[in-house]
Design an enzyme around this catalytic site. Structure first.
Site, PDB file in Angstrom:
ATOM      1  N   PHE B 246      16.699   6.344  15.401  1.00 17.80           N
ATOM      2  CA  PHE B 246      16.760   5.385  14.295  1.00 17.80           C
ATOM      3  C   PHE B 246      17.216   4.011  14.767  1.00 17.80           C
ATOM      4  O   PHE B 246      17.794   3.248  13.992  1.00 17.80           O
ATOM      5  CB  PHE B 246      17.667   5.899  13.177  1.00 17.80           C
ATOM      6  CG  PHE B 246      17.276   7.253  12.650  1.00 17.80           C
ATOM      7  CD1 PHE B 246      15.994   7.466  12.163  1.00 17.80           C
ATOM      8  CD2 PHE B 246      18.163   8.319  12.659  1.00 17.80           C
ATOM      9  CE1 PHE B 246      15.614   8.705  11.673  1.00 17.80           C
ATOM     10  CE2 PHE B 246      17.789   9.562  12.182  1.00 17.80           C
ATOM     11  CZ  PHE B 246      16.517   9.753  11.691  1.00 17.80           C
ATOM     12  N   GLY B 473      10.763  12.118  18.202  1.00 16.03           N
ATOM     13  CA  GLY B 473      10.526  13.030  17.088  1.00 16.03           C
ATOM     14  C   GLY B 473       9.440  12.514  16.155  1.00 16.03           C
ATOM     15  O   GLY B 473       9.073  13.171  15.188  1.00 16.03           O
ATOM     16  N   ASN B 599      -2.386   9.960  12.513  1.00 17.27           N
ATOM     17  CA  ASN B 599      -2.207  11.399  12.302  1.00 17.27           C
ATOM     18  C   ASN B 599      -1.541  11.620  10.954  1.00 17.27           C
ATOM     19  O   ASN B 599      -0.354  11.334  10.788  1.00 17.27           O
ATOM     20  CB  ASN B 599      -1.352  11.997  13.429  1.00 17.27           C
ATOM     21  CG  ASN B 599      -1.217  13.506  13.315  1.00 17.27           C
ATOM     22  OD1 ASN B 599      -1.103  14.056  12.208  1.00 17.27           O
ATOM     23  ND2 ASN B 599      -1.228  14.192  14.442  1.00 17.27           N
ATOM     24  N   GLU B 673       9.236   2.703  10.121  1.00 16.52           N
ATOM     25  CA  GLU B 673      10.349   2.100   9.392  1.00 16.52           C
ATOM     26  C   GLU B 673      10.050   1.741   7.954  1.00 16.52           C
ATOM     27  O   GLU B 673      10.954   1.706   7.122  1.00 16.52           O
ATOM     28  CB  GLU B 673      10.840   0.865  10.169  1.00 16.52           C
ATOM     29  CG  GLU B 673      11.530   1.302  11.456  1.00 16.52           C
ATOM     30  CD  GLU B 673      11.665   0.196  12.485  1.00 16.52           C
ATOM     31  OE1 GLU B 673      12.734  -0.402  12.529  1.00 16.52           O
ATOM     32  OE2 GLU B 673      10.707  -0.053  13.242  1.00 16.52           O
TER      33      GLU B 673
END
Lengths: 328, 707
Positions: B246, B473, B599, B673
């Site tokens: 993050f 991730g 995706n 984001e």
């Protein structure tokens, strides 16, 4: 690492003996609070006496309907017990409102009663705290106390007791069975936990080495209509900002009897005896409920950042009384 | 290897269905769910020792003495390192990285020593026994808009001007028929990826290998090497799998340097894991903000002026100036506009990137103010935003290469059932709760920076693509596989994408929502070059394989002719308990326009993950500064609340496909984001609609609503 001895006695009397023979001993049950506190350095026992395998892990019904809950009963088993759910719904609800499924599977009834405050200063060994290190001061009064006590606090400590279950047990007038150096005895609730006064390091009236062996819940037929309402900052896995445990007996629009305790407001699970006395025999109306609750909360002495707990406690208690009265 | 003379590799015709746009399963999914994927902490080289840091217990002062006697006497303790005996580092640009180099303490929790021992337990205990004595100085940790030391930073993150002005905003405000003038605040919030920061540092002579949990292996190498006087080539950073970041793992911070320093001093490989509690001091956070927003409009809600003034903090040792007001420069049309940023340096930990820095707190204020304007004008908040849609970028005048905010608002309104909404606040009850709905816009800039990649064809018909990208991730490895598959006209099973290692071709950090655009461009160019080379060779792959490389510096550096941003619209429905003020988000819908979605499966996770984090920001997240001690007090998950599963009931993300040829070869805008941008405003606007109470200070805790 910091070494400690680990003992696993066969029964409660030998646990108490083992504890009495050595200094700086603590009992270990589910470990969901104690192990955290050890890792944080808040407590550093030299001896852990593991009582989690002692046989007291059942809920038993006596001939008069008294329920005796073994101290080793896991929180999740207590909440799922059919007798508890039917007779004292607020007790089952209070347990389910606490912690997470994983923690409830580990935590025991005895340990739940004896868990320590989650006050930030108590848990941070780099800061003063009268409860952790008597005489060092209480930074919470001037610092962060949004979630600390509004009732019964002292100059030396404004901590709250974190247990949900203890709030319901306090309302139910539970009796705690304790084994100490002088043998077994009982301690009533309220009465197990104590206000901080000038000895905030003492959470309860128990002496070092005392072991809780069981909790007895006397019969209280009207508690079949009872509720535990927990107000918290998120929907799950948060300590109570304020909670209420209420059992109400209403007939013909009049309150015959009631039991009320508050959580998240004091160093003890707070039995609302003033409100109970005001309600008994009074009309079961919103105005009557509000008057009784206001009488109880007249004793509140909130700090600057937790004054909201007074209207919050009032609102949630009045609402819970109304809901229970409407359900009668 | 077979000795057949017919090479098996020939490029098939492009398949009818491209892989970009398909929901390919995460290529390392099996590795992850079976525990085969190794994270930084799981590397255990021979002779490994454990490092545990000691943190300052004062917010400002000087270290007087460090007493290591008790610590080093413990069995198994290898070294206790502090500024008096630590290896010297070359002065870094970021003073945070000069760990154990001076006696100055700039904030509580700063690393002041580190203990290395044979076991983690012994290192922990030794760190506890180490005594540091301080000369304490008075500290100041309170952000106030009127702080006398507020100043205008030279630039705001990453390189925007601090202030901008167009037209005559003051005069326009004085003349406006309707004015909204309010102050909003957001608290400090801490990045809490599932995997805390961890490093295993291994020295071999003048060579250093770092197994590190980072968002950018190349950048860690380039930052750490000069500190130790090494050429970058002597440092290798390995990070094949990272459990989230993050932004907190975006720029190298003190823990990785401390691990390398401890390993050097101890002469042993060292493992250093940052604890969750330490993360509240040493790995960055979102600055608290105080924001004044002034809007002037006509009675129809058409904006004539927008003024957005942001006040923020940074530490004494490093200026991090967040770009809070920058979205206000391009969101809505208005001839008069001013944005300003003011910063104060306090005795606090250094803030850093946290998911959509700038946009996230800035859009809370702007989109709350828009809602207040909608109420003041009696205009529907969706319609208000549509009315103020600009024809071109209000700041630069450049045309938008694609801008579908209005389409997102319209599609969201349709799906959410917005048309039936009664704007009157505080009048709807359902199941005992006050219920309301709110809307807010989302936006995030399109960034792209240079990267390099190699593509290689093997004689056996397989391909490998190498780039020092990072998958934190997000699914980066998977989407790069898809991008390579389309360019190579090969199925993904034949392609191996190697990332997460600074020994691979240099790549930009996994941040700024620019990974797919930056790395994807390099992968496309490398794969195109390989395809061309193979075509030229008639499809023949030499026995030793064929490798080509690409560098996108020139392509990416070209001057932009368009303003490029992703947009979205978020709709929230909340239920508020009228007795307790407890607020729960009943429904959350996000509609996004972010170019081409590479995706849909991993993209959906990014969108709903961002929205969930935005929900968490709206209702829960708040790092509480302790004024007396100067640290963030609630430094664990029992006290710093993030949304629990029970808080996240119905979160849905959909998107509008954009066909924008001006972005990059994939036509993709970043999606990591934008999901968090606007969520908090949508929730706060819904709370107003439910209760009639406007909460301008996050989080929307029950004590702000209980009466």
């Amino acid at each position: 690492m910091r070494p400690f001895a680990y003992l696993r006695p066969a029964d409660a009397p030998s646990a108490v003996t083992a504890s009495a023979e050595r200094p700086n001993t603590m009992y270990l049950a589910g470990g969901t609070n104690l192990v955290d506190l050890m890792r944080l350095g808040v407590v550093s026992p030299e001896v852990l006496v593991d009582v989690s395998r002692l046989s007291a892990d059942a809920v038993e019904e006596g001939p008069d309907g008294t329920l005796t809950i073994g101290a080793g009963v896991r929180n999740s088993d207590l909440a799922a017990d059919p007798l508890v759910r039917r007779r004292h719904p607020m007790l089952a609800q209070s347990v389910l409102a606490g912690a997470s499924g994983q923690i409830r599977n580990m935590a025991t009834v005895g340990g739940n009663l004896l868990q320590r405050t989650r006050c930030s200063y108590f848990q941070d060994v780099t800061k003063p705290c009268n409860k952790r290190l008597p005489g060092t001061g209480c930074p919470a009064r001037e610092g962060d106390h949004r979630n600390l006590a509004i009732l019964g606090h002292s100059e030396s400590c404004v901590a709250t007791h974190p247990s949900d279950m203890a709030v319901a047990l306090t309302a139910l007038g539970a009796i705690v069975h304790v084994r100490g150096a002088d043998g077994p005895r009982t301690v009533p609730m309220p009465g197990l936990h104590r206000l901080p006064g000038d000895e905030p390091e003492r959470d309860t009236v128990l002496d070092p080495g005392d072991l809780i062996t069981a909790v007895e819940v006397p019969p209280l037929p009207f508690a079949a209509r009872s509720r535990y309402r927990k107000v918290r900052d998120r929907a799950s896995f948060a300590f109570a900002v304020v909670s209420v445990a209420v059992a109400l007996d209403v007939a013909d629009g009049v309150v015959r009897d009631c039991r009320i305790a508050l959580g998240g407001v004091a160093h003890v699970p707070w039995r609302a005896e003033t409100a109970e006395a005001a309600l008994r025999g009074s009309a079961a109306t919103e105005a009557g409920f509000a008057d009784a609750v206001d009488a109880e909360l007249a004793a509140a002495r909130p700090l600057p950042d937790n004054a909201f707990k007074v209207p919050l406690a009032r609102n949630v208690l009045v609402r819970t009384l109304i809901d229970l009265a409407e359900a009668s | 290897m077979s000795t057949t003379t017919t090479p098996p590799t020939t490029l098939p015709a492009r398949e009818a269905t491209p892989y970009v746009g398909s929901a390919l399963d995460r290529v390392e999914g099996l590795e992850k769910v079976t525990g085969q994927a190794r994270y930084a902490f799981e590397y255990s080289p021979d002779d490994l020792a454990y490092a545990v840091p000691v943190q300052a217990t004062v917010a400002r002062g000087k270290i007087r003495t460090v007493d290591v006697d008790a610590a080093v006497k413990l069995p198994g303790v290898i070294a206790a390192i502090w500024h008096g005996n630590a290896p010297r580092l070359a002065p870094p640009e970021n003073a945070e990285l000069a760990v154990l180099q001076s006696r100055e303490v700039a904030y509580r929790g700063q690393y002041v020593a580190v203990v290395v021992a044979e076991t983690l337990e012994n290192a922990r205990e030794a760190a506890r026994l180490l005594r540091v004595d301080y000369q304490v100085e008075e500290h100041d940790v309170e952000l106030r808009a009127d702080h006398p030391e507020m100043y205008r930073p030279e630039r705001v993150n990453p390189a925007y001007p601090a202030d901008t002005e167009q037209g005559e905003p003051d005069a326009a405000l004085a003349e406006a028929q309707v004015v909204v003038d309010e102050i909003y605040s957001t608290p400090a919030e801490h990045n809490n990826p599932m995997e805390p920061h961890a490093t295993v540092a291994v020295w071999d002579g003048d060579g250093l290998t770092l197994y590190d949990s980072t968002q950018g292996a190349s950048s860690v190498r380039d930052t750490v090497a000069p500190l130790f006087g090494l050429p970058p080539g002597n440092v290798r950073v390995v990070s094949p799998h990272v459990g989230g970041g993050f932004g907190s793992k975006g720029m190298p911070l003190s823990p990785v340097v401390l691990a390398a320093l401890a390993a050097k001093h101890a002469g042993r490989p060292v493992k250093l894991a940052v604890t969750r509690q330490q993360m509240f001091a040493v790995t960055g956070y979102r600055t608290p903000t105080i924001q004044r927003v002034r809007l002037g409009a006509d009675t129809e809600g058409r904006l004539s002026v927008i003024v957005h003034d942001a006040f923020e903090q940074s530490s004494r040792i490093r200026e991090f100036a967040e770009q809070t007001a920058t979205p206000t420069r391009m969101m809505y049309a208005a001839p008069n506009r001013r944005t300003t940023h003011r910063l104060v340096r306090l005795d606090v930990p250094t803030p850093s990137w946290m998911r959509a820095p700038g946009e996230t707190p800035g859009m809370f204020a702007l989109e709350s103010a828009l809602d207040e304007l909608a109420v003041a004008c009696g205009v529907d908040p969706v319609e208000l935003r549509v009315r103020n849609e600009p024809d071109a970028d209000p700041e630069s005048g450049l045309p938008f290469s694609s801008r579908n905010l209005v389409a997102c608002l319209r599609e969201g309104a349709r799906r959410f059932g917005w048309a039936e909404r009664d704007p009157a606040p505080g009048i709807r009850r359902r199941d005992g709760l006050l219920v309301g709905t709110g809307v807010a816009a989302s936006t995030y800039p399109v960034y792209r920076v240079p990267s390099r990649a190699t593509a290689r064809a093997e004689w056996d018909g397989t391909f490998s693509v190498r780039i020092a990208a990072t998958d934190i991730g997000t699914g980066a490895r998977t989407v790069l596989t898809q991008i390579a598959a389309d360019t190579l006209r090969a199925s993904p099973e034949r392609i191996s994408v190697e990332i997460g290692d600074s020994a691979l071709p240099d790549a930009s950090v996994a941040g700024g929502s620019m990974g797919t655009a930056s790395w994807g461009t390099a992968v496309v160019r490398a794969c195109e070059a390989l395809t061309e080379e193979l075509d030229r060779r008639g499809g023949e792959v030499p026995e030793e394989g064929l490798e080509v490389s690409a560098d996108t510096a020139r392509e990416v550096g070209a001057k932009r002719r368009f303003a490029q941003h992703a947009f979205g619209a978020q709709f929230a429905e909340v239920g508020v308990d009228p007795d307790t003020g407890e607020t729960r988000v009943l429904r959350l819908l996000g509609v996004f326009a972010a170019g081409r979605i590479v995706n849909p499966k991993t993209a959906r996770s990014q969108f709903i993950g961002g929205m969930t984090m935005g929900l968490s920001m709206a209702l829960f997240e708040e790092s509480v500064m302790d004024r007396e001690f100067g640290d963030y007090l609630n430094h664990d998950f029992a006290q710093y609340h993030i949304a629990a599963c029970a808080d996240v009931r119905d979160v849905e993300a959909v998107w509008i496909e954009e066909d924008d040829p001006h972005l990059n070869p994939m036509g993709a805008k970043g999606i990591g984001e934008i999901g968090i941008v606007g969520t908090a405003a949508a929730v706060a606007n819904a709370v107003y609609h439910a209760t009639g109470v406007r909460v301008r200070d996050l989080p929307i805790r029950l004590d702000r609503l209980v009466r």
